[in-house]
Motif scaffolding. Structure first.
Motif, short mmCIF file in Angstrom:
data_model
loop_
_atom_site.label_atom_id
_atom_site.label_comp_id
_atom_site.label_asym_id
_atom_site.label_seq_id
_atom_site.Cartn_x
_atom_site.Cartn_y
_atom_site.Cartn_z
N LEU A 3 0.84 -1.19 0.00
CA LEU A 3 0.00 0.00 0.00
C LEU A 3 0.87 1.24 0.00
N PRO A 4 0.40 2.30 -0.65
CA PRO A 4 1.20 3.53 -0.63
C PRO A 4 1.21 4.12 0.79
N SER A 5 2.33 4.68 1.17
CA SER A 5 2.40 5.32 2.49
C SER A 5 2.29 6.83 2.31
N TYR A 6 1.74 7.47 3.31
CA TYR A 6 1.57 8.91 3.26
C TYR A 6 1.62 9.45 4.68
N ASP A 7 1.91 10.71 4.79
CA ASP A 7 1.93 11.38 6.08
C ASP A 7 0.53 11.91 6.35
#
Length: 180
Positions: A37-41
């Protein structure tokens, strides 16, 4: 029994001894797991959503949206037929506006949720400060009451003055009585 149950696995319970299992080290940072899964802040995403929500609530956005829609409709109504990309019922324009609305609504809700969280924290801090103020006020009230009770037993300046004047009168009367 083994002292290091993690390294021995379960030898004391009759299970196989496993010294190959990695130990969990609390003095070192965790190794990041690889994720598909893409990670994001989340904080950066929240700040971006608040900026977008603030922009969507301005007159500038309304003016730009109106200009774009008027230009879209004018081009697709007045341009030569082979240059038009969205004919009269303007289905593509409707799709674009629906897409914009479908992204704007959750972003606005996210911004509102973040604001609610900030308001909740501020309210809790205000409540704690208010409770501290009430406790301080009650303490000071008790202290003032104790001082008043203590002052009732302490000789005041006026009381001492009146007592000294009474003593002076007594001395004067005795001196007059002795002189006569």
């Amino acid at each position: 029994m083994a002292r290091d149950g993690v390294a021995r696995g379960g030898a004391e319970r009759g299970g196989p001894v496993s010294d190959e299992r990695p130990r969990i080290r609390l003095d070192q940072p965790r190794v990041r797991r690889i994720s598909l899964l893409p990670s994001y802040d989340p904080e950066a995403f929240g700040r971006l959503s608040e900026k977008i929500a603030r922009f969507l609530g301005t007159g500038r956005f309304i003016v730009w949206m109106t200009v774009v829609i008027i230009a879209w409709v004018a081009w697709n109504a007045l341009a030569p037929r082979h240059l038009r990309w969205d004919s009269y019922p303007f289905i593509f324009l409707t799709l674009m506006l629906s897409l914009q609305a479908s992204y704007a609504a959750p972003l606005i809700l996210l911004a509102q949720n973040r604001q609610d969280d900030r308001d909740r924290v501020n309210l809790e801090q205000d409540r704690k400060a208010n409770d501290r103020s009430i406790a301080d006020t009650e303490y000071l009230t008790r202290e003032v009451a104790a001082l008043r009770l203590g002052l009732g037993e302490v000789a005041t300046r006026d009381w001492i003055r009146s007592e000294l004047q009474d003593l002076m009168k007594d001395i004067d009367e005795r001196q007059r009585a002795e002189a006569e």
